[in-house]
Design a protein around this motif. Structure first.
Motif, PDB file in Angstrom:
ATOM      1  N   VAL A 101      53.166  55.642  33.857  1.00 16.94           N
ATOM      2  CA  VAL A 101      52.288  55.608  32.679  1.00 16.94           C
ATOM      3  C   VAL A 101      50.869  55.394  33.202  1.00 16.94           C
ATOM      4  O   VAL A 101      50.460  54.269  33.463  1.00 16.94           O
ATOM      5  CB  VAL A 101      52.692  54.456  31.721  1.00 16.94           C
ATOM      6  N   LYS A 102      50.146  56.491  33.382  1.00 14.69           N
ATOM      7  CA  LYS A 102      48.851  56.447  34.095  1.00 14.69           C
ATOM      8  C   LYS A 102      47.871  55.452  33.492  1.00 14.69           C
ATOM      9  O   LYS A 102      47.117  54.802  34.203  1.00 14.69           O
ATOM     10  CB  LYS A 102      48.197  57.840  34.089  1.00 14.69           C
ATOM     11  N   ASP A 103      47.881  55.347  32.153  1.00 15.25           N
ATOM     12  CA  ASP A 103      46.903  54.459  31.519  1.00 15.25           C
ATOM     13  C   ASP A 103      47.537  53.125  31.108  1.00 15.25           C
ATOM     14  O   ASP A 103      47.040  52.450  30.205  1.00 15.25           O
ATOM     15  CB  ASP A 103      46.269  55.157  30.305  1.00 15.25           C
ATOM     16  N   ALA A 104      48.610  52.742  31.780  1.00 12.48           N
ATOM     17  CA  ALA A 104      49.232  51.444  31.465  1.00 12.48           C
ATOM     18  C   ALA A 104      48.223  50.320  31.687  1.00 12.48           C
ATOM     19  O   ALA A 104      47.496  50.319  32.673  1.00 12.48           O
ATOM     20  CB  ALA A 104      50.467  51.224  32.336  1.00 12.48           C
ATOM     21  N   ARG A 105      48.203  49.372  30.731  1.00 13.22           N
ATOM     22  CA  ARG A 105      47.303  48.212  30.878  1.00 13.22           C
ATOM     23  C   ARG A 105      48.121  47.025  31.356  1.00 13.22           C
ATOM     24  O   ARG A 105      49.211  46.760  30.842  1.00 13.22           O
ATOM     25  CB  ARG A 105      46.650  47.905  29.532  1.00 13.22           C
ATOM     26  N   PHE A 106      47.593  46.338  32.341  1.00  9.89           N
ATOM     27  CA  PHE A 106      48.356  45.290  33.006  1.00  9.89           C
ATOM     28  C   PHE A 106      47.538  44.006  33.036  1.00  9.89           C
ATOM     29  O   PHE A 106      46.421  43.998  33.545  1.00  9.89           O
ATOM     30  CB  PHE A 106      48.679  45.749  34.436  1.00  9.89           C
ATOM     31  N   ILE A 107      48.109  42.928  32.509  1.00  6.23           N
ATOM     32  CA  ILE A 107      47.443  41.618  32.572  1.00  6.23           C
ATOM     33  C   ILE A 107      48.237  40.718  33.506  1.00  6.23           C
ATOM     34  O   ILE A 107      49.424  40.473  33.285  1.00  6.23           O
ATOM     35  CB  ILE A 107      47.352  40.974  31.182  1.00  6.23           C
ATOM     36  N   TYR A 108      47.581  40.266  34.562  1.00  3.72           N
ATOM     37  CA  TYR A 108      48.194  39.283  35.446  1.00  3.72           C
ATOM     38  C   TYR A 108      47.715  37.894  35.020  1.00  3.72           C
ATOM     39  O   TYR A 108      46.515  37.701  34.766  1.00  3.72           O
ATOM     40  CB  TYR A 108      47.768  39.533  36.895  1.00  3.72           C
ATOM     41  N   VAL A 109      48.656  36.946  34.964  1.00  7.17           N
ATOM     42  CA  VAL A 109      48.318  35.573  34.562  1.00  7.17           C
ATOM     43  C   VAL A 109      48.854  34.617  35.617  1.00  7.17           C
ATOM     44  O   VAL A 109      50.016  34.722  36.037  1.00  7.17           O
ATOM     45  CB  VAL A 109      48.973  35.220  33.200  1.00  7.17           C
ATOM     46  N   ASP A 110      48.020  33.690  36.055  1.00  8.47           N
ATOM     47  CA  ASP A 110      48.498  32.639  36.967  1.00  8.47           C
ATOM     48  C   ASP A 110      47.638  31.407  36.735  1.00  8.47           C
ATOM     49  O   ASP A 110      46.495  31.514  36.297  1.00  8.47           O
ATOM     50  CB  ASP A 110      48.402  33.103  38.428  1.00  8.47           C
ATOM     51  N   ASN A 111      48.188  30.228  37.033  1.00 12.09           N
ATOM     52  CA  ASN A 111      47.384  29.010  36.867  1.00 12.09           C
ATOM     53  C   ASN A 111      46.838  28.511  38.202  1.00 12.09           C
ATOM     54  O   ASN A 111      46.243  27.444  38.254  1.00 12.09           O
ATOM     55  CB  ASN A 111      48.178  27.904  36.155  1.00 12.09           C
ATOM     56  N   ASP A 112      47.042  29.277  39.263  1.00 11.09           N
ATOM     57  CA  ASP A 112      46.541  28.896  40.585  1.00 11.09           C
ATOM     58  C   ASP A 112      45.202  29.622  40.802  1.00 11.09           C
ATOM     59  O   ASP A 112      45.165  30.853  40.864  1.00 11.09           O
ATOM     60  CB  ASP A 112      47.588  29.315  41.633  1.00 11.09           C
ATOM     61  N   PRO A 113      44.100  28.852  40.914  1.00 13.09           N
ATOM     62  CA  PRO A 113      42.784  29.491  41.033  1.00 13.09           C
ATOM     63  C   PRO A 113      42.674  30.418  42.241  1.00 13.09           C
ATOM     64  O   PRO A 113      41.963  31.428  42.187  1.00 13.09           O
ATOM     65  CB  PRO A 113      41.810  28.310  41.177  1.00 13.09           C
ATOM     66  N   MET A 114      43.395  30.095  43.321  1.00 13.55           N
ATOM     67  CA  MET A 114      43.312  30.975  44.501  1.00 13.55           C
ATOM     68  C   MET A 114      43.936  32.341  44.189  1.00 13.55           C
ATOM     69  O   MET A 114      43.414  33.386  44.571  1.00 13.55           O
ATOM     70  CB  MET A 114      44.029  30.330  45.695  1.00 13.55           C
ATOM     71  N   VAL A 115      45.045  32.314  43.467  1.00 15.54           N
ATOM     72  CA  VAL A 115      45.689  33.571  43.048  1.00 15.54           C
ATOM     73  C   VAL A 115      44.706  34.382  42.207  1.00 15.54           C
ATOM     74  O   VAL A 115      44.546  35.596  42.385  1.00 15.54           O
ATOM     75  CB  VAL A 115      46.974  33.287  42.234  1.00 15.54           C
ATOM     76  N   CYS A 116      44.017  33.683  41.291  1.00  8.55           N
ATOM     77  CA  CYS A 116      43.121  34.392  40.361  1.00  8.55           C
ATOM     78  C   CYS A 116      41.899  34.953  41.085  1.00  8.55           C
ATOM     79  O   CYS A 116      41.456  36.068  40.783  1.00  8.55           O
ATOM     80  CB  CYS A 116      42.716  33.468  39.217  1.00  8.55           C
ATOM     81  N   THR A 117      41.371  34.203  42.059  1.00 10.88           N
ATOM     82  CA  THR A 117      40.222  34.712  42.822  1.00 10.88           C
ATOM     83  C   THR A 117      40.625  35.965  43.584  1.00 10.88           C
ATOM     84  O   THR A 117      39.932  36.990  43.545  1.00 10.88           O
ATOM     85  CB  THR A 117      39.727  33.628  43.818  1.00 10.88           C
ATOM     86  N   HIS A 118      41.753  35.907  44.267  1.00 12.27           N
ATOM     87  CA  HIS A 118      42.221  37.091  45.000  1.00 12.27           C
ATOM     88  C   HIS A 118      42.530  38.227  44.025  1.00 12.27           C
ATOM     89  O   HIS A 118      42.227  39.380  44.293  1.00 12.27           O
ATOM     90  CB  HIS A 118      43.470  36.751  45.822  1.00 12.27           C
ATOM     91  N   GLY A 119      43.150  37.857  42.917  1.00  7.92           N
ATOM     92  CA  GLY A 119      43.514  38.868  41.926  1.00  7.92           C
ATOM     93  C   GLY A 119      42.280  39.583  41.396  1.00  7.92           C
ATOM     94  O   GLY A 119      42.258  40.808  41.309  1.00  7.92           O
ATOM     95  N   ARG A 120      41.242  38.804  41.073  1.00  7.97           N
ATOM     96  CA  ARG A 120      40.024  39.421  40.524  1.00  7.97           C
ATOM     97  C   ARG A 120      39.377  40.317  41.564  1.00  7.97           C
ATOM     98  O   ARG A 120      38.893  41.405  41.257  1.00  7.97           O
ATOM     99  CB  ARG A 120      39.034  38.353  40.074  1.00  7.97           C
ATOM    100  N   ALA A 121      39.378  39.877  42.825  1.00  6.92           N
ATOM    101  CA  ALA A 121      38.736  40.669  43.880  1.00  6.92           C
ATOM    102  C   ALA A 121      39.498  41.971  44.122  1.00  6.92           C
ATOM    103  O   ALA A 121      38.909  43.022  44.329  1.00  6.92           O
ATOM    104  CB  ALA A 121      38.678  39.850  45.167  1.00  6.92           C
ATOM    105  N   LEU A 122      40.816  41.899  44.077  1.00  5.25           N
ATOM    106  CA  LEU A 122      41.608  43.057  44.484  1.00  5.25           C
ATOM    107  C   LEU A 122      42.041  43.958  43.337  1.00  5.25           C
ATOM    108  O   LEU A 122      42.271  45.147  43.542  1.00  5.25           O
ATOM    109  CB  LEU A 122      42.881  42.582  45.207  1.00  5.25           C
ATOM    110  N   LEU A 123      42.163  43.372  42.150  1.00 10.25           N
ATOM    111  CA  LEU A 123      42.877  44.099  41.103  1.00 10.25           C
ATOM    112  C   LEU A 123      42.019  44.558  39.940  1.00 10.25           C
ATOM    113  O   LEU A 123      42.422  45.448  39.200  1.00 10.25           O
ATOM    114  CB  LEU A 123      43.992  43.208  40.522  1.00 10.25           C
ATOM    115  N   GLN A 124      40.852  43.909  39.743  1.00  9.19           N
ATOM    116  CA  GLN A 124      40.113  44.154  38.508  1.00  9.19           C
ATOM    117  C   GLN A 124      39.775  45.634  38.331  1.00  9.19           C
ATOM    118  O   GLN A 124      39.527  46.332  39.306  1.00  9.19           O
ATOM    119  CB  GLN A 124      38.815  43.327  38.518  1.00  9.19           C
ATOM    120  N   GLY A 125      39.765  46.084  37.103  1.00  7.40           N
ATOM    121  CA  GLY A 125      39.449  47.491  36.820  1.00  7.40           C
ATOM    122  C   GLY A 125      40.714  48.317  36.794  1.00  7.40           C
ATOM    123  O   GLY A 125      41.807  47.815  37.086  1.00  7.40           O
TER     124      GLY A 125
END
Ligand SMILES: C[S@@+](CC[C@H](N)C(=O)[O-])C[C@H]1O[C@@H](n2cnc3c(N)ncnc32)[C@H](O)[C@@H]1O
Length: 295
Positions: A101-125
């Motif tokens: 599904v090419k336009d699938a929207r994906f939300i990643y959720v975690d409560n670990d700030p390190m996960v979120c920092t890496h996630g934002r750097a690698l995954l956003q967009g």
């Protein structure tokens, strides 16, 4: 869920070089890159207590990929991954969904700030959003602008609960399942993997020793449950797809991203299920038949 501050599930500080976090230790057990020396040491210690422990991570990730690929085959276009972990073991689940599904929207959720920092750097967009939140508070998550600006609440959502519910008490698991039942539209799918104390290849004392070591290494409580306890907690609000609640390696091993597990090794349990209010919609039960007919 109450608005009272909740006890942390992740234990150690994300940047502590002395203690592991569940996300970093999970990465160190698998093929992850974003962890510290302490995580490697702890992973090796766990693998000594429960030989084969390292296989649990690739096996779990392969199972989640097969489950998400299945959800995408069913046409689900929106995904919420609760307790997503570090995005350092590709392919990540949004890539799996977006293959179909090419336009699938994906939300990643975690409560670990390190996960979120890496996630934002690698995954956003590219249809991907990272939210730092406590997955036990689904009501609060569903009130965030980030979620509401992405998820169409009237349409089916695939919610991934990969190796996270075993950090929650029984009451917390029930609250999460009930809240999801309230929020999710008909046709929505839950993908659950969960650590179990039922490990036929090991002595119960060995399994409990590994749990205690893990809790000491991470400071996080780990609720190892029997297969029956998992079924009793997770399944009442759901209609499981075939093959039901099985080991991760046994969840449709013939699909793409086939199993990584080579027994004897410890394993998680896995189940994909529809939320119950969609019980009249039987289409998912035809999944195997439809796939076989296509081949
Ligand atoms: C064992 S990892 C699993 C990662 C991934 N879901 C998988 O199965 O491959 C568990 C993740 O859940 C996260 N986690 C634990 N408790 C959480 C909570 N209350 N809210 C959000 N994330 C949580 C941890 O930070 C960690 O990244």
């Amino acid at each position: 869920m109450t608005n009272e501050p909740q006890e942390k599930t992740t234990g150690a500080s994300p940047l502590s070089a002395e203690a592991s976090t569940p996300a970093r230790l999970y990465g160190a057990l698998g093929d992850g890159k974003d962890h510290f020396k302490v995580d490697q040491t702890n992973a090796a210690a766990l693998d000594e207590i429960l030989p084969g422990m390292r296989l649990i991570v690739p096996d779990n990730r392969a199972c989640l990929r097969r489950m998400v690929a299945t959800a995408a085959d069913l046409g689900i276009r929106q995904y919420i991954d609760l307790g997503s972990g570090l995005p350092d073991q590709p392919p990540n689940l949004h890539e799996v969904a977006q293959r179909t599904v090419k336009d699938a929207r994906f939300i990643y959720v975690d409560n670990d700030p390190m996960v979120c920092t890496h996630g934002r750097a690698l995954l956003q967009g590219g249809g991907v959003t990272m939210i730092e939140a406590d997955a036990r508070d689904i009501d609060a998550l569903y009130r965030t602008y980030e979620l509401l600006s992405v998820i169409e609440t009237g349409r089916p959502v695939c919610v991934v609960l990969g190796a996270i519910l075993h950090f929650f008490t029984d009451d917390e698991v029930k609250q999460v399942m009930e809240a999801l039942d309230d929020f999710l539209a008909p046709g929505s799918l839950l993908l659950v993997t969960h650590a179990t104390s039922d490990q036929p290849h090991y002595q119960p004392e060995q399994v409990q020793a590994a749990r205690l070591a893990y809790e000491e290494q991470t400071g996080a409580r780990l609720y190892l449950r029997s297969v029956q306890q998992i079924a009793d907690l997770v399944l009442p609000g759901c209609v499981p797809l075939r093959p039901g609640l099985v080991t991760t390696a046994a969840w449709h091993p013939d699909y793409e991203y086939g199993p990584a597990q080579i027994p004897p090794a410890p394993y998680f349990m896995a189940v994909a299920a529809q939320v119950r209010h969609d019980v009249e919609n039987r289409q998912y039960f035809l999944l195997d038949a439809a796939r076989k007919a296509e081949q």
